[in-house]
Every structure is written in C-alpha cells, then in structure tokens.
Design an enzyme around this catalytic site. Structure first.
Site, PDB file in Angstrom:
ATOM      1  N   THR A  27      42.536  40.582  45.130  1.00 50.00           N
ATOM      2  CA  THR A  27      43.836  41.278  45.057  1.00 50.00           C
ATOM      3  C   THR A  27      43.617  42.737  44.675  1.00 50.00           C
ATOM      4  OG1 THR A  27      44.942  39.241  44.396  1.00 50.00           O
ATOM      5  CG2 THR A  27      46.075  41.293  43.859  1.00 50.00           C
ATOM      6  N   GLY A  31      37.836  43.351  44.444  1.00 46.44           N
ATOM      7  CA  GLY A  31      37.567  44.635  43.807  1.00 46.44           C
ATOM      8  C   GLY A  31      37.399  44.468  42.311  1.00 46.44           C
ATOM      9  N   ASP A  48      38.234  46.827  38.371  1.00 44.16           N
ATOM     10  CA  ASP A  48      38.707  48.051  37.712  1.00 44.16           C
ATOM     11  C   ASP A  48      37.540  48.822  37.114  1.00 44.16           C
ATOM     12  OD1 ASP A  48      41.579  47.655  38.129  1.00 44.16           O
ATOM     13  OD2 ASP A  48      41.229  45.862  36.925  1.00 44.16           O
ATOM     14  N   LYS A  60      38.692  43.200  35.280  1.00 42.39           N
ATOM     15  CA  LYS A  60      39.591  42.977  36.406  1.00 42.39           C
ATOM     16  C   LYS A  60      40.984  42.659  35.858  1.00 42.39           C
ATOM     17  CE  LYS A  60      38.401  40.522  39.840  1.00 42.39           C
ATOM     18  NZ  LYS A  60      39.161  41.551  40.590  1.00 42.39           N
ATOM     19  N   GLY A  80      45.724  44.665  38.718  1.00 46.45           N
ATOM     20  CA  GLY A  80      46.829  44.239  39.583  1.00 46.45           C
ATOM     21  C   GLY A  80      47.539  43.004  39.054  1.00 46.45           C
ATOM     22  N   GLU A 114      42.155  35.088  40.128  1.00 45.40           N
ATOM     23  CA  GLU A 114      40.872  35.690  40.509  1.00 45.40           C
ATOM     24  C   GLU A 114      39.725  34.978  39.801  1.00 45.40           C
ATOM     25  OE1 GLU A 114      41.565  39.768  39.458  1.00 45.40           O
ATOM     26  OE2 GLU A 114      42.559  40.211  41.348  1.00 45.40           O
ATOM     27  N   LYS A 147      34.424  53.208  40.086  1.00 41.83           N
ATOM     28  CA  LYS A 147      34.536  51.977  39.280  1.00 41.83           C
ATOM     29  C   LYS A 147      33.259  51.672  38.493  1.00 41.83           C
ATOM     30  CE  LYS A 147      38.626  51.289  41.007  1.00 41.83           C
ATOM     31  NZ  LYS A 147      38.986  50.145  41.774  1.00 41.83           N
TER      32      LYS A 147
END
Ligand code: 5RP
Length: 233
Positions: A37, A91, A93, A103, A106, A112, A130
């Site tokens: 996400t 992805g 953070d 992470k 979002g 996740e 990142k």
C-alpha cells in the site's frame, strides 16, 4: 533508464518496474503475489497491469490497493484462500542497512505485516530518500484498539517517544493509529518486541523481526539492490 535529476515519482516508477520485471521472470504464471500500500505500491500495481497475464492473482494489504488492482484488471484473492505466497512487494517509510523498516505511513501496517509474514520473500521498493542510517526520524505508526489508546500512549511515552493520535483516521480494521515521534531506534528488534507486548497494541509499524529480503532502491544513478544478509529467529 532513470533520467538525470529524476524526481521522486520517477524513482518510484523505476523501482516499481524493476520489481515487476523480477516477479515476471522469477515466479511464473501460477503465482499469487502480495501487493502493498502507498504511492510506490500504486506505481507497482500500475506496472503490474501490463503483465496481468503473467500472474494468477494478487493479495492486497489494504482496501485501497485491492480497488486499484481490480481497476487495473487484476484478480484479487483473500489471503485465507491461498496456501503459499512466494513474494510480497511493498514500499517503506524508512529502511536501514539491515533492511529493517518503518511502515504504516499509509495506515495499512497490520495487513502489511500479515502479508509479509506469509510471503516467502519480501521485496521492498523505495526511492533513495527512504534509506536511513538509523530508523526513527519518520514517526513510528502503532495501530491500537480504540479503548486502549490512552494507556498505550502512556506506555509508548515511557519507551521514550511522543505519541500523537492520527486525527480523523480509522484503519481498514476499525482501529486508530498513534504516530510516535522522537525515537532513535538503535535496536529495531528489541523495540518491536517491547511495543508488541503492550496490551491494546494491534501492530507496530516496525518490520525488523521480518524485514525485507531484497531492497530495490531507486537512485539518480539507477536501481541499487541490497540483499538481507541474515534473518533473526
Ligand atoms: C503504507 C506503507 C507504505 O509502504 C509507506 O507509507 C510508504 O509509502 P509511499 O510509497 O507512499 O512513500 O507502509 O502503510
């Protein structure tokens, strides 16, 4: 090829395409793949659309990603209906040299973490911004059961952070998120364990016990690859 002075969005699209190429060649047409996400995962979904004949189906880590997958003509299945998932792509953070991650920016950290636990391999796709020497500049998201919010906040403060409620945000699981500011995370596994032990915590957005296996990092010079060197038990 990544253009000189590439923007962050161009780097995200480049790593997303690199991940799709690897998946198409490594995992074959019968694979169900896990999809994360966020804006980088969105690029991955869009790139995946061109290969929709090459994957059987996808498991999504959020309602948002499930909707985008379907809009791109990809089949979305329930995690409970599959036995194995060879790869999960998402992805981050922040990601450090040991491929531990923060992470949940979002808000999808719980699903996740579940998808990452099931997947045999976790491929992290990220632009160069990142990569960090030490996790913690990005506020650490913690998903909490609403009635435990104040108690969990006190416990997180005792661990050295400054928790702030993500105002107006409800997770796909009906919970709230505390974003913990001001942490310098010297031992990501120890902090993940400590936060997991607080009653009322659903998930902490530290992915250290189960970090990424492979990082595809989009830089102005091209795609860099980093393999996880070891896996803690
Ligand atoms: C969502 C996540 C994302 O992977 C993380 O926030 C990175 O997002 P982006 O790709 O938009 O920078 O953990 O819960």
């Amino acid at each position: 090829m990544i253009p000189t002075m590439a923007s962050q969005d161009e780097l995200k699209r480049a790593v997303a395409s690199a991940a799709v190429e690897r998946i198409a060649s490594y995992f074959g047409t019968s694979a169900v793949i896990g999809v994360g996400t966020g804006s980088t995962a969105d690029c991955f979904i869009d790139a995946l659309a061109a290969h929709r004949g090459s994957i059987a189906a996808a498991v999504a880590s959020s309602e948002r990603s499930a909707a985008r997958l379907r809009a791109n003509g990809l089949v979305v299945v329930d995690l409970n209906d599959i036995d194995t998932m060879p790869v999960y792509v998402d992805g981050a953070d922040e990601i450090d040299a040991g491929l531990s991650m923060i992470k949940g920016g979002g808000g999808a950290l719980t699903r996740e973490k579940i998808a990452a636990a099931v997947a045999v391999r976790f491929i992290c796709i990220a632009d160069a911004s990142k990569r960090v020497a030490m996790l913690g500049r990005f506020p650490l998201p913690v998903e909490v059961i609403p009635m435990a919010r104040a108690y969990v906040a006190r416990k997180l403060a005792a661990l050295g952070g400054t928790p702030r409620l993500r105002e107006g945000f409800v997770t796909d699981n009906g919970n709230q998120i505390l974003d913990v500011h001001g942490l310098s995370i010297r031992d990501p596994v120890a902090l993940e364990d400590a936060v997991d032990r607080i009653a009322g915590v659903v998930t902490v957005g530290l992915f250290a016990r189960r970090g990424a296996d492979l990082l595809l990092l989009g830089t102005a010079a091209g795609i860099e690859e980093y393999q996880r060197e070891y896996r803690r038990p």
